[in-house]
Design a protein around this motif. Structure first.
Motif, PDB file in Angstrom:
ATOM      1  N   ALA A  91      26.966  12.746   8.134  1.00 52.36           N
ATOM      2  CA  ALA A  91      28.278  12.150   8.411  1.00 52.36           C
ATOM      3  C   ALA A  91      28.747  12.388   9.845  1.00 52.36           C
ATOM      4  CB  ALA A  91      29.310  12.702   7.437  1.00 52.36           C
ATOM      5  N   ARG A  92      28.115  13.326  10.547  1.00 52.60           N
ATOM      6  CA  ARG A  92      28.576  13.648  11.910  1.00 52.60           C
ATOM      7  C   ARG A  92      28.555  12.428  12.826  1.00 52.60           C
ATOM      8  NH1 ARG A  92      29.576  18.742  14.164  1.00 52.60           N
ATOM      9  NH2 ARG A  92      29.100  20.441  12.765  1.00 52.60           N
ATOM     10  N   GLY A  93      27.409  11.720  12.811  1.00 52.24           N
ATOM     11  CA  GLY A  93      27.269  10.528  13.655  1.00 52.24           C
ATOM     12  C   GLY A  93      28.282   9.469  13.308  1.00 52.24           C
ATOM     13  N   VAL A  94      28.452   9.233  11.998  1.00 50.42           N
ATOM     14  CA  VAL A  94      29.410   8.223  11.525  1.00 50.42           C
ATOM     15  C   VAL A  94      30.829   8.628  11.939  1.00 50.42           C
ATOM     16  CG1 VAL A  94      30.314   7.072   9.467  1.00 50.42           C
ATOM     17  CG2 VAL A  94      27.917   7.715   9.564  1.00 50.42           C
ATOM     18  N   ALA A  95      31.120   9.926  11.800  1.00 53.71           N
ATOM     19  CA  ALA A  95      32.462  10.413  12.136  1.00 53.71           C
ATOM     20  C   ALA A  95      32.756  10.244  13.627  1.00 53.71           C
ATOM     21  CB  ALA A  95      32.590  11.884  11.747  1.00 53.71           C
ATOM     22  N   VAL A  96      31.756  10.533  14.468  1.00 54.56           N
ATOM     23  CA  VAL A  96      31.952  10.384  15.927  1.00 54.56           C
ATOM     24  C   VAL A  96      32.211   8.913  16.258  1.00 54.56           C
ATOM     25  CG1 VAL A  96      30.785  10.534  18.159  1.00 54.56           C
ATOM     26  CG2 VAL A  96      30.638  12.437  16.577  1.00 54.56           C
ATOM     27  N   ILE A  97      31.417   8.014  15.659  1.00 55.13           N
ATOM     28  CA  ILE A  97      31.593   6.575  15.923  1.00 55.13           C
ATOM     29  C   ILE A  97      32.973   6.110  15.449  1.00 55.13           C
ATOM     30  CG2 ILE A  97      30.747   4.256  15.317  1.00 55.13           C
ATOM     31  CD1 ILE A  97      27.923   5.572  15.157  1.00 55.13           C
ATOM     32  N   ALA A  98      33.363   6.559  14.234  1.00 50.90           N
ATOM     33  CA  ALA A  98      34.677   6.156  13.685  1.00 50.90           C
ATOM     34  C   ALA A  98      35.807   6.656  14.576  1.00 50.90           C
ATOM     35  CB  ALA A  98      34.831   6.706  12.274  1.00 50.90           C
ATOM     36  N   ALA A  99      35.694   7.927  15.021  1.00 52.10           N
ATOM     37  CA  ALA A  99      36.747   8.506  15.865  1.00 52.10           C
ATOM     38  C   ALA A  99      36.838   7.771  17.202  1.00 52.10           C
ATOM     39  CB  ALA A  99      36.480   9.990  16.084  1.00 52.10           C
ATOM     40  N   LEU A 100      35.676   7.456  17.801  1.00 51.87           N
ATOM     41  CA  LEU A 100      35.683   6.752  19.089  1.00 51.87           C
ATOM     42  C   LEU A 100      36.240   5.337  18.939  1.00 51.87           C
ATOM     43  CD1 LEU A 100      32.303   7.855  20.706  1.00 51.87           C
ATOM     44  CD2 LEU A 100      34.608   8.498  21.399  1.00 51.87           C
ATOM     45  N   GLU A 101      35.905   4.698  17.816  1.00 52.03           N
ATOM     46  CA  GLU A 101      36.396   3.341  17.569  1.00 52.03           C
ATOM     47  C   GLU A 101      37.930   3.349  17.451  1.00 52.03           C
ATOM     48  OE1 GLU A 101      34.457   1.484  14.272  1.00 52.03           O
ATOM     49  OE2 GLU A 101      35.835  -0.220  14.324  1.00 52.03           O
ATOM     50  N   VAL A 102      38.446   4.321  16.693  1.00 47.46           N
ATOM     51  CA  VAL A 102      39.904   4.430  16.529  1.00 47.46           C
ATOM     52  C   VAL A 102      40.568   4.680  17.884  1.00 47.46           C
ATOM     53  CG1 VAL A 102      41.728   5.892  15.547  1.00 47.46           C
ATOM     54  CG2 VAL A 102      39.823   5.182  14.123  1.00 47.46           C
ATOM     55  N   LEU A 104      39.473   3.914  20.884  1.00 47.17           N
ATOM     56  CA  LEU A 104      39.393   2.708  21.715  1.00 47.17           C
ATOM     57  C   LEU A 104      40.416   1.669  21.264  1.00 47.17           C
ATOM     58  CD1 LEU A 104      37.512   1.542  24.002  1.00 47.17           C
ATOM     59  CD2 LEU A 104      36.399   0.281  22.184  1.00 47.17           C
ATOM     60  N   LEU A 105      40.453   1.418  19.942  1.00 49.98           N
ATOM     61  CA  LEU A 105      41.351   0.386  19.401  1.00 49.98           C
ATOM     62  C   LEU A 105      42.812   0.709  19.706  1.00 49.98           C
ATOM     63  CD1 LEU A 105      39.838  -0.454  15.913  1.00 49.98           C
ATOM     64  CD2 LEU A 105      40.007  -1.955  17.869  1.00 49.98           C
ATOM     65  N   PHE A 106      43.197   1.964  19.430  1.00 43.19           N
ATOM     66  CA  PHE A 106      44.603   2.310  19.617  1.00 43.19           C
ATOM     67  C   PHE A 106      44.987   2.422  21.085  1.00 43.19           C
ATOM     68  CE2 PHE A 106      44.458   3.374  15.126  1.00 43.19           C
ATOM     69  CZ  PHE A 106      45.690   2.934  14.706  1.00 43.19           C
ATOM     70  N   SER A 107      44.072   2.967  21.907  1.00 44.36           N
ATOM     71  CA  SER A 107      44.448   3.104  23.319  1.00 44.36           C
ATOM     72  C   SER A 107      44.596   1.729  23.969  1.00 44.36           C
ATOM     73  CB  SER A 107      43.463   3.984  24.078  1.00 44.36           C
ATOM     74  OG  SER A 107      42.160   3.546  23.865  1.00 44.36           O
TER      75      SER A 107
ATOM     76  N   TRP B   7      51.774   7.885  26.940  1.00 46.86           N
ATOM     77  CA  TRP B   7      51.119   9.193  27.030  1.00 46.86           C
ATOM     78  C   TRP B   7      51.266   9.966  25.722  1.00 46.86           C
ATOM     79  CZ3 TRP B   7      51.761  11.709  32.512  1.00 46.86           C
ATOM     80  CH2 TRP B   7      51.346  10.774  33.466  1.00 46.86           C
ATOM     81  N   PHE B   8      52.461   9.866  25.134  1.00 45.18           N
ATOM     82  CA  PHE B   8      52.670  10.528  23.835  1.00 45.18           C
ATOM     83  C   PHE B   8      51.770   9.886  22.776  1.00 45.18           C
ATOM     84  CE2 PHE B   8      56.636  11.522  26.008  1.00 45.18           C
ATOM     85  CZ  PHE B   8      56.860  12.831  25.627  1.00 45.18           C
ATOM     86  N   LEU B   9      51.714   8.542  22.812  1.00 44.72           N
ATOM     87  CA  LEU B   9      50.895   7.828  21.823  1.00 44.72           C
ATOM     88  C   LEU B   9      49.412   8.140  22.013  1.00 44.72           C
ATOM     89  CD1 LEU B   9      52.734   4.400  21.679  1.00 44.72           C
ATOM     90  CD2 LEU B   9      52.583   6.086  19.886  1.00 44.72           C
ATOM     91  N   LEU B  10      48.999   8.253  23.281  1.00 47.49           N
ATOM     92  CA  LEU B  10      47.593   8.574  23.566  1.00 47.49           C
ATOM     93  C   LEU B  10      47.259   9.978  23.031  1.00 47.49           C
ATOM     94  CD1 LEU B  10      45.253   7.109  24.972  1.00 47.49           C
ATOM     95  CD2 LEU B  10      45.743   8.452  27.002  1.00 47.49           C
ATOM     96  N   THR B  11      48.173  10.920  23.240  1.00 49.62           N
ATOM     97  CA  THR B  11      47.979  12.279  22.690  1.00 49.62           C
ATOM     98  C   THR B  11      47.847  12.206  21.175  1.00 49.62           C
ATOM     99  OG1 THR B  11      49.406  13.107  24.442  1.00 49.62           O
ATOM    100  CG2 THR B  11      48.959  14.615  22.651  1.00 49.62           C
ATOM    101  N   SER B  12      48.719  11.401  20.554  1.00 50.51           N
ATOM    102  CA  SER B  12      48.683  11.301  19.087  1.00 50.51           C
ATOM    103  C   SER B  12      47.386  10.644  18.607  1.00 50.51           C
ATOM    104  CB  SER B  12      49.930  10.571  18.604  1.00 50.51           C
ATOM    105  OG  SER B  12      49.650   9.377  18.001  1.00 50.51           O
ATOM    106  N   VAL B  13      46.897   9.643  19.350  1.00 46.03           N
ATOM    107  CA  VAL B  13      45.649   8.962  18.942  1.00 46.03           C
ATOM    108  C   VAL B  13      44.457   9.917  19.063  1.00 46.03           C
ATOM    109  CG1 VAL B  13      44.034   7.129  19.571  1.00 46.03           C
ATOM    110  CG2 VAL B  13      46.437   6.627  19.424  1.00 46.03           C
TER     111      VAL B  13
END
Lengths: 164, 103
Positions: A91-102, A104-107, B7-13
């Motif tokens: 699950a480590r690989g899947v977790a890293v990919i999922a975390a990076l995807e989240v 990227l999407l949110f930022s 910046w706050f949102l980035l920290t939270s993400v």
């Protein structure tokens, strides 16, 4: 040369870096006792960020109820437990990919807010309690009922006799 | 001057991603609870950051956060008591053993 350092920015960087390092240690530290301690540090850093956003009441509540009660409860409870490190290597690989995807999407998704400043001023206890009583009174009753129910549930579970 | 909301949102993400990684990779019930608490802290920060965008939303954001914190305290109590019960019955915190506790 006159260098002006904004105290809000300093507090923000200290609190956010503290929160992120604590979050990483909560997940990665070998001992669950220390992991719980770092969760308390994460809660404290988060409370500092709440003050920066203008919510000192929420920050005090977070420190008193969350850090002071919930996290301390975890900290004292995990002392009773013995933990073997259980990790899912696949699950480590899947977790890293999922975390990076989240990430990227949110930022990218939050990018329109890049220049947005938070509304200045401090929210008072009167304002919050007025909204709680006027607008969210039903939610408040449900929360009180849920708290009472979970308290009874926790006591019942903890007191259950173990049959051999 | 308060830093921008982004910046706050980035920290939270980033905090959310760390919690998600922990939640997906651990099999111990307590470890999963701790990772879920990291995600909860990230969610609180995101909620208050977005509520700070407008003066109209600010009191509502504060009120919802107070409700969320009190419910999280209750949730922690239940999960820790389940973990203690599980440890007394199975001598393990492995979530794969949880299905053996079905009533």
């Amino acid at each position: 040369m006159n260098l002006q350092i904004d105290p809000h920015m300093i507090v923000f960087f200290i609190a956010s870096i503290g929160a992120l390092v604590s979050a990483l240690l909560v997940v990665e530290h070998k001992s669950i006792v220390y992991a719980s301690f770092f969760l308390a540090l994460l809660g404290t850093s988060n409370a500092a960020l709440f003050v920066l956003l203008g919510y000192p009441i929420v920050s005090i509540f977070h420190l008193a109820v969350y850090v002071g009660a919930a996290v301390t409860f975890i900290l004292f409870s995990v002392v009773l437990l013995k933990e073997a490190p259980l990790v899912e290597p696949i699950a480590r690989g899947v977790a890293v990919i999922a975390a990076l995807e989240v990430l990227l999407l949110f930022s990218v998704g939050f990018r329109p807010l890049l220049e947005s400043e938070p509304v200045q001023g401090i929210i008072s206890l009167e304002e919050v309690s007025e909204v709680l009583v006027d607008k969210y009174s039903f939610a408040l009753i449900i929360a009180a009922l849920a708290l009472a129910t979970t308290m009874i549930e926790a006591i019942t579970l903890a007191r259950r006799e173990v049959s051999s | 001057m308060t830093p921008p909301i982004y910046w706050f949102l980035l920290t939270s993400v980033i905090m959310f991603c760390i919690g998600l990684y922990g939640l997906l990779t651990r099999r111990s019930l307590i470890r999963m609870l701790l990772s879920a608490e990291v995600i909860f802290n990230a969610a609180l920060l995101a909620l208050l950051s977005t509520a700070s965008l407008s003066q109209d939303f600010r009191p509502a954001g504060g009120a919802l956060t107070l409700l969320a914190i009190s419910l999280a305290a209750a949730e922690v109590g239940v999960i820790v008591s389940v973990a203690i019960l599980m440890f007394r019955l199975r001598e393990s915190l492995d979530i794969y053993e949880l299905k053996g506790l079905r009533g």
